[in-house]
Design a protein around this motif. Structure first.
Motif, PDB file in Angstrom:
ATOM      1  N   ALA A  34       0.841  -1.204   0.000  1.00  0.00           N
ATOM      2  CA  ALA A  34       0.000   0.000   0.000  1.00  0.00           C
ATOM      3  C   ALA A  34       0.874   1.251   0.000  1.00  0.00           C
ATOM      4  O   ALA A  34       0.592   2.217  -0.718  1.00  0.00           O
ATOM      5  N   LYS A  35       1.942   1.211   0.788  1.00  0.00           N
ATOM      6  CA  LYS A  35       2.875   2.348   0.834  1.00  0.00           C
ATOM      7  C   LYS A  35       3.560   2.509  -0.523  1.00  0.00           C
ATOM      8  O   LYS A  35       3.744   3.634  -1.005  1.00  0.00           O
ATOM      9  N   ALA A  36       3.914   1.402  -1.164  1.00  0.00           N
ATOM     10  CA  ALA A  36       4.581   1.447  -2.467  1.00  0.00           C
ATOM     11  C   ALA A  36       3.699   2.123  -3.511  1.00  0.00           C
ATOM     12  O   ALA A  36       4.180   2.900  -4.335  1.00  0.00           O
ATOM     13  N   ILE A  37       2.405   1.841  -3.460  1.00  0.00           N
ATOM     14  CA  ILE A  37       1.473   2.479  -4.396  1.00  0.00           C
ATOM     15  C   ILE A  37       1.460   3.994  -4.179  1.00  0.00           C
ATOM     16  O   ILE A  37       1.498   4.771  -5.137  1.00  0.00           O
ATOM     17  N   ARG A  38       1.444   4.412  -2.920  1.00  0.00           N
ATOM     18  CA  ARG A  38       1.470   5.851  -2.612  1.00  0.00           C
ATOM     19  C   ARG A  38       2.774   6.495  -3.096  1.00  0.00           C
ATOM     20  O   ARG A  38       2.758   7.598  -3.649  1.00  0.00           O
ATOM     21  N   VAL A  39       3.887   5.807  -2.883  1.00  0.00           N
ATOM     22  CA  VAL A  39       5.189   6.336  -3.310  1.00  0.00           C
ATOM     23  C   VAL A  39       5.218   6.501  -4.828  1.00  0.00           C
ATOM     24  O   VAL A  39       5.659   7.533  -5.339  1.00  0.00           O
ATOM     25  N   LEU A  40       4.749   5.503  -5.559  1.00  0.00           N
ATOM     26  CA  LEU A  40       4.737   5.602  -7.020  1.00  0.00           C
ATOM     27  C   LEU A  40       3.872   6.761  -7.489  1.00  0.00           C
ATOM     28  O   LEU A  40       4.234   7.476  -8.425  1.00  0.00           O
ATOM     29  N   LYS A  41       2.718   6.963  -6.840  1.00  0.00           N
ATOM     30  CA  LYS A  41       1.845   8.083  -7.211  1.00  0.00           C
ATOM     31  C   LYS A  41       2.528   9.418  -6.950  1.00  0.00           C
ATOM     32  O   LYS A  41       2.417  10.347  -7.752  1.00  0.00           O
ATOM     33  N   GLN A  42       3.264   9.524  -5.835  1.00  0.00           N
ATOM     34  CA  GLN A  42       4.001  10.751  -5.535  1.00  0.00           C
ATOM     35  C   GLN A  42       5.087  10.985  -6.574  1.00  0.00           C
ATOM     36  O   GLN A  42       5.285  12.116  -7.030  1.00  0.00           O
ATOM     37  N   ASN A  55       6.999  14.021 -11.262  1.00  0.00           N
ATOM     38  CA  ASN A  55       7.607  13.929 -12.586  1.00  0.00           C
ATOM     39  C   ASN A  55       6.646  14.351 -13.684  1.00  0.00           C
ATOM     40  O   ASN A  55       6.962  14.209 -14.865  1.00  0.00           O
ATOM     41  N   GLY A  56       5.462  14.821 -13.302  1.00  0.00           N
ATOM     42  CA  GLY A  56       4.508  15.336 -14.267  1.00  0.00           C
ATOM     43  C   GLY A  56       3.842  14.293 -15.135  1.00  0.00           C
ATOM     44  O   GLY A  56       3.466  14.565 -16.263  1.00  0.00           O
TER      45      GLY A  56
END
Length: 66
Positions: A51-59, A64-65
């Motif tokens: 779940a944290k990994a998904i949040r990190v990827l979204k950030q 990165n636009g």
């Protein structure tokens, strides 16, 4: 909907690239700590790490636009 086992599966894509700004893999989103400790984690810890990994990827995508 995914079952518990699938939720705890590794998101690894075998293409690790560390983004040092996030201290995480820019391919799967797991933090360096989660990558290091993955094999020691129980199912709940893996689900939370995913779940944290998904949040990190979204950030990362946001910064990165993408």
């Amino acid at each position: 909907m995914k079952n518990e086992r699938e939720l705890g599966d590794s998101p690894c894509k075998k293409q690790c690239r560390v983004d040092w700004d996030y201290e995480a893999c820019s391919t799967c989103g797991r933090t360096l700590s989660d990558l290091t400790n993955w094999n020691k984690m129980n199912l709940l810890e893996r689900v939370l790490a995913n779940a944290k990994a998904i949040r990190v990827l979204k950030q990362m995508e946001k910064m990165n636009g993408r």
